[in-house]
Design an enzyme around this catalytic site. Structure first.
Site, PDB file in Angstrom:
ATOM      1  N   SER A  72      49.638  -6.525  29.634  1.00 43.78           N
ATOM      2  CA  SER A  72      49.562  -7.267  30.801  1.00 43.78           C
ATOM      3  C   SER A  72      50.566  -7.230  30.905  1.00 43.78           C
ATOM      4  O   SER A  72      51.784  -8.392  31.664  1.00 43.78           O
ATOM      5  CB  SER A  72      48.646  -8.843  31.040  1.00 43.78           C
ATOM      6  N   SER A 132      48.645  -8.219  33.775  1.00 42.94           N
ATOM      7  CA  SER A 132      48.699 -10.086  34.764  1.00 42.94           C
ATOM      8  C   SER A 132      49.846 -10.248  35.181  1.00 42.94           C
ATOM      9  O   SER A 132      50.314 -10.849  36.217  1.00 42.94           O
ATOM     10  CB  SER A 132      47.651 -10.779  34.249  1.00 42.94           C
ATOM     11  N   LYS A 173      55.658 -17.232  33.068  1.00 43.51           N
ATOM     12  CA  LYS A 173      54.273 -16.868  34.397  1.00 43.51           C
ATOM     13  C   LYS A 173      53.968 -18.394  33.783  1.00 43.51           C
ATOM     14  O   LYS A 173      54.091 -18.896  33.525  1.00 43.51           O
ATOM     15  CB  LYS A 173      53.166 -15.473  32.985  1.00 43.51           C
TER      16      LYS A 173
END
Length: 473
Positions: free
Chosen positions: A187, A163, A88
């Site tokens: 997330s 996210s 990420k």
């Protein structure tokens, strides 16, 4: 095995083929980079692709693995050696830009690696690139105003969740074998549920957050996204902080437990109060499948669940805004944020000191009562849906359940925030599909230090009810 089959193989399978010399890290890395070139324009899972770096790492892994045993140069770093993964894009990578999905950090080049990436490199993992995310990890849609929306591989008109949406979409689309994401209110688990893959959020102190752009210091966690629970364990193992007597997490694949050993608690309150019919049906079928194989499921009562949303909001709002103020970005660069993130940072300025302290008190009270409830019920984990709804459409701000519309963001966070607030491990595994063919996730929530047990239960759940479909891109 076709290229498509290989792209969706497990880490376990790839590692085995390497050691039989039937597959090489360079071949696999080139396959992944080719797929990213073909499919990333559709899915938008990656912000940055590190092709040259990945191939350099792959050549080194191949040289180490394929050197004759016992000879100079041979080294086997373990199951991740030569396996292409993603990170990420809020996880620091030295000399590789780390944007956090923001305009503010669009050219940021960290001077050091995050602890998790240092450990994964030592384990031999190969970095394909940095994945898209909701700006500053502060949202659940990955509808990013600066780098474009990530699209759900099962339906490109829908969100992947967030996210860590780029990570989940990349794993689901066969654009990497696993990823590392972050989880402040779901997330990791939200996008893995919506994309039909596995996401694991460890407990407090189990994985370092050093070198990760923070959102809320008390609620942030770092963990793996993968296609199977076994692969999640393999990804988690090298970054996991364990006690002296605790075994390797990768041992879960060697000793799967019998279903009748496990006792799961199904909460009477909160988790099934607000849930779509499609998700309810898939969840019920999954629980019945577990029971048929001998898993004991009993109704349990968990106090204070309804208070977790407000407490979590107050803590996250205040801590996120404080970090952005400390960094000198807010409010001086307010125009450089997307509207939704800017609005939430403004909300953080309105959290009073007493409201923040009350939220911390509520958190401490919830933690104590949660642990007591688990002990009194004598269960190994709670079993609940991961999200009340399947993947919404991109831009869908409210979602109907029955005849009532509810804020989409609140729905997706609702069933995930309790595990962050309590600092306990939780995992989402795919458990079926809606009538529209969208994935549904089943969440298991464990006790403190319960990560190894939770991974064994998740592995067992996948063996009982495997999800064999792939997105058709």
């Amino acid at each position: 095995m076709t290229d498509n089959d290989l792209a969706f193989a497990s880490i376990e399978e790839v590692a085995r083929l390497y050691r039989k010399r039937k597959l090489s890290p360079v071949e696999v890395t080139q396959l992944m980079l080719t797929r990213i070139g073909q499919l990333n324009p559709k899915v938008n899972a990656y912000i940055t692709v590190t092709a040259e770096f990945a191939l350099t790492q792959a050549k080194r892994a191949e040289a180490e693995l394929f050197a004759p045993r016992g000879r100079k140069g041979h080294r086997d770093r373990g199951p991740l050696h030569g396996v292409p993964i993603s990170l990420k894009d809020n996880i620091y990578t030295k000399g590789i830009r780390t944007t956090a999905g923001s305009k503010i950090l669009k050219d940021f080049m960290p001077q050091h690696d995050a602890v998790v990436w240092t450990k994964l490199q030592e384990a031999g993992a190969i970095l394909l690139g940095k994945t898209n995310l909701h700006e500053f990890a502060y949202g659940v849609t990955t509808n990013n105003p600066h780098y474009g929306p990530t699209r759900n591989p099962w339906d490109l008109s829908r969100i992947p969740g967030g996210s860590s949406g780029g990570s989940a979409a990349a794993v689901a689309a066969g654009l990497c074998y696993g990823s590392i994401g972050t989880d402040t209110g779901g997330s990791i688990r939200i996008p893995t549920a919506l994309c039909g893959v596995v996401g694991f959020k460890p407990g407090t102190g189990r994985v370092s957050v050093e070198g990760v752009v923070p959102l809320s210091t008390r609620l942030d966690f770092v963990g793996p996204l993968a296609r199977t629970a076994v692969d999640a364990a393999l990804l988690l193992d090298p970054i996991f902080v364990r006690g002296k007597a605790e075994p390797s997490l990768s041992a879960t694949r060697k000793s799967p437990s019998r279903a009748n050993k496990f006792r799961l608690g199904l909460p009477k309150e909160f988790f099934l109060d607000l849930i779509s019919q499609d998700v309810h049906i898939a969840f019920d079928e999954a629980v019945r499948s577990l029971q048929k194989q001998g898993v004991k499921v009993k109704a349990v009562s968990v106090p204070l669940l309804n208070e977790t949303e407000e407490a979590g909001n107050q803590i996250a709002w205040a801590e996120a805004t404080h970090y952005h103020q400390q960094s000198g970005w807010f409010p001086s660069r307010a125009a450089d944020y997307g509207e939704d993130v800017r609005t939430r940072l403004e909300m953080g300025t309105k959290v009073s000191a007493t409201a923040y302290l009350q939220a911390l008190e509520s958190r401490n009270k919830f933690i104590r009562q949660f642990h007591q409830a688990m002990a009194d019920a004598e269960v190994d984990a709670l079993v609940v849906p991961t999200t009340p709804i399947a993947a919404p459409l991109i831009g869908e701000e409210s979602t109907p359940i029955g005849n009532t519309n509810h804020p989409t963001r609140a729905l997706l966070l609702r069933l995930n925030r309790p595990a962050n607030l309590a600092g306990i491990p939780a995992v989402s595994v795919p458990c079926g599909f809606t009538s529209a063919g969208l994935p549904v996730g089943l969440q298991l929530i464990g006790a403190v230090t319960g990560e190894p047990l939770l991974l064994r239960i998740a592995q067992m759940a996948q063996e009982i009810a495997p999800v064999l479909r792939r997105p058709n891109l």
